[in-house]
Design a protein around this motif. Sequence first.
Motif, PDB file in Angstrom:
ATOM      1  N   ASN A  41       0.825  -1.213   0.000  1.00 50.05           N
ATOM      2  CA  ASN A  41       0.000   0.000   0.000  1.00 50.05           C
ATOM      3  C   ASN A  41       0.856   1.257   0.000  1.00 50.05           C
ATOM      4  O   ASN A  41       0.548   2.253  -0.679  1.00 50.05           O
ATOM      5  CB  ASN A  41      -0.933   0.002   1.212  1.00 50.05           C
ATOM      6  CG  ASN A  41      -2.051  -1.017   1.087  1.00 50.05           C
ATOM      7  OD1 ASN A  41      -2.363  -1.481  -0.015  1.00 50.05           O
ATOM      8  ND2 ASN A  41      -2.653  -1.372   2.207  1.00 50.05           N
ATOM      9  N   ASN A  44       1.947   2.018  -3.265  1.00 50.65           N
ATOM     10  CA  ASN A  44       0.842   2.132  -4.223  1.00 50.65           C
ATOM     11  C   ASN A  44       0.857   0.977  -5.218  1.00 50.65           C
ATOM     12  O   ASN A  44       0.657   1.148  -6.425  1.00 50.65           O
ATOM     13  CB  ASN A  44       0.891   3.474  -4.961  1.00 50.65           C
ATOM     14  CG  ASN A  44      -0.430   3.820  -5.625  1.00 50.65           C
ATOM     15  OD1 ASN A  44      -1.489   3.391  -5.168  1.00 50.65           O
ATOM     16  ND2 ASN A  44      -0.367   4.584  -6.708  1.00 50.65           N
ATOM     17  N   LYS A  46      -0.014  -3.480  -5.861  1.00 55.18           N
ATOM     18  CA  LYS A  46      -0.987  -4.527  -5.550  1.00 55.18           C
ATOM     19  C   LYS A  46      -0.293  -5.885  -5.516  1.00 55.18           C
ATOM     20  O   LYS A  46       0.482  -6.220  -6.428  1.00 55.18           O
ATOM     21  CB  LYS A  46      -2.100  -4.545  -6.597  1.00 55.18           C
ATOM     22  CG  LYS A  46      -3.152  -5.638  -6.371  1.00 55.18           C
ATOM     23  CD  LYS A  46      -4.267  -5.538  -7.390  1.00 55.18           C
ATOM     24  CE  LYS A  46      -5.266  -6.687  -7.248  1.00 55.18           C
ATOM     25  NZ  LYS A  46      -5.869  -6.749  -5.907  1.00 55.18           N
ATOM     26  N   THR A  70      -5.931 -10.139   0.180  1.00 50.51           N
ATOM     27  CA  THR A  70      -5.550  -9.408  -1.026  1.00 50.51           C
ATOM     28  C   THR A  70      -6.165  -9.941  -2.312  1.00 50.51           C
ATOM     29  O   THR A  70      -6.135  -9.256  -3.333  1.00 50.51           O
ATOM     30  CB  THR A  70      -4.019  -9.426  -1.190  1.00 50.51           C
ATOM     31  OG1 THR A  70      -3.593 -10.794  -1.386  1.00 50.51           O
ATOM     32  CG2 THR A  70      -3.325  -8.858   0.043  1.00 50.51           C
TER      33      THR A  70
END
Length: 470
Positions: A41, A44, A46, A70
């Motif tokens: 996070n 930024n 995934k 996730t």
Amino acid sequence: MKIEQIYTGCLAQGAYYIESDGEVAIIDPLRETQQYVDKANKENAKIKYIFETHFHADFVSGHVDLAKKTGAKIVFGPGAETEYDIHAAKDNEEFKLGNITIKVLHTPGHTLESSTYLLIDENGKEHAIFSGDTLFLGDVGRPDLAIKSDLTKEDLAAMLYDSLRNKIMTLPDDVIVYPAHGAGSACGKNLSKETIGILGEQKKTNYALRENMTKDEFVKEVLDGIAPPPQYFAKNAMMNKVGYDNFETVLKKGDRPLNPDVFEATANNEDALVLDVRTQKEFVEGHIPNSIFIGINGGFAPWVGALITDLKQPILLVTPEGREKETVTRLSRVGYDNTLGYLEGGITAWENAGKDIETITSLSVNEFYKDFKSKNINILDVRKDGEYASEHLQGDNVQHFALDYINDNMNAIDKNKTYYVHCAGGYRSVIAASILKARGFNNLIDIAGGFGAIKATDLPITDFVCPTTL
């Protein structure tokens, strides 16, 4: 491209965070997974994949929880079967991660599904391998941990020989090696203290990669001197295969303060083990009757795994102030999820409540020296077999069994005799004394400083080189 090794010293374990163009892969995550989510996070990015090099035996991986948090895909090597959703990869299958590629190299031997993940960078160059327990720095993984397999350890060692020579040693010398473990892990015999290396250097220095080594020589050398695996290994491997309770739920249940009366009632009503994780000095000076010492500042999790035989054992904690959550976390890493709380206010609160305290006699090496010279005393050495074989005190009344196997050897000593207990430095001897004391052995004297301090005296020591150190 970003590669970060997240190394946990108490488990001698390396997890890996790999990021490229906003996409992340985690390799062999720890049980507590929020750290990986937070890291992604912050960047930024995934988390797209969770790669497992094999069904780990020495710790409970965080792959199941992390996938639920996730939505990332869990990837195991060929042949892996689980009771939760995974992608069982094919040999040489490739996974795109941003601008890089992760290629699966099936490398059975440590276990049947063991795989090495080859990272191919943005320019198509073979950049690094995440070798799990297939290849360590200085060693290779032990080939005796396969779950429910009809194959012998010799069969698996032969597989490992082929995997190393056909899949690993053919890679360029400048490939970076990121192993799953370093020195201190029981997954190999002679692991380096270094945790990141270069393949070319391993080809030169790692005995298992010797160029002219035959398969028969490899099998013999890899198996030589392997101690039996700790009892919790098979249980942790099974948890990694079938799944486990959510870590946050485990932590919430265990990180609960209990006043002395509630603590005592819970211990009695739940048949809970009282586990004291303070220093050995604090424990010998005063502890709750029948409590067991395994200090948080030593090799905590592996010793818990070796000595507490039931993963579901209810546990109550006596901890240093501020280390309650850490202790519950480290227990969960090796599958002990049934912590019920900790003693609020510690041993001081227990004493102030008027409850019983017990002690263990601990002698300095000088005091022990006097007793050894003047009395016919019984000595119990609880170091590992190789340590004892290398050098130990001489005498007809010197007995030895490794702390690892104390539960199997209590009938070898006499409750009516007094034993002076020692290890190498004082940590394991207090663990041993606490376990024996809880089982009714009351005549125990700890030798502070252990064999390291004894060697500074002129007491008679048998000294020879052991051919293999366990």
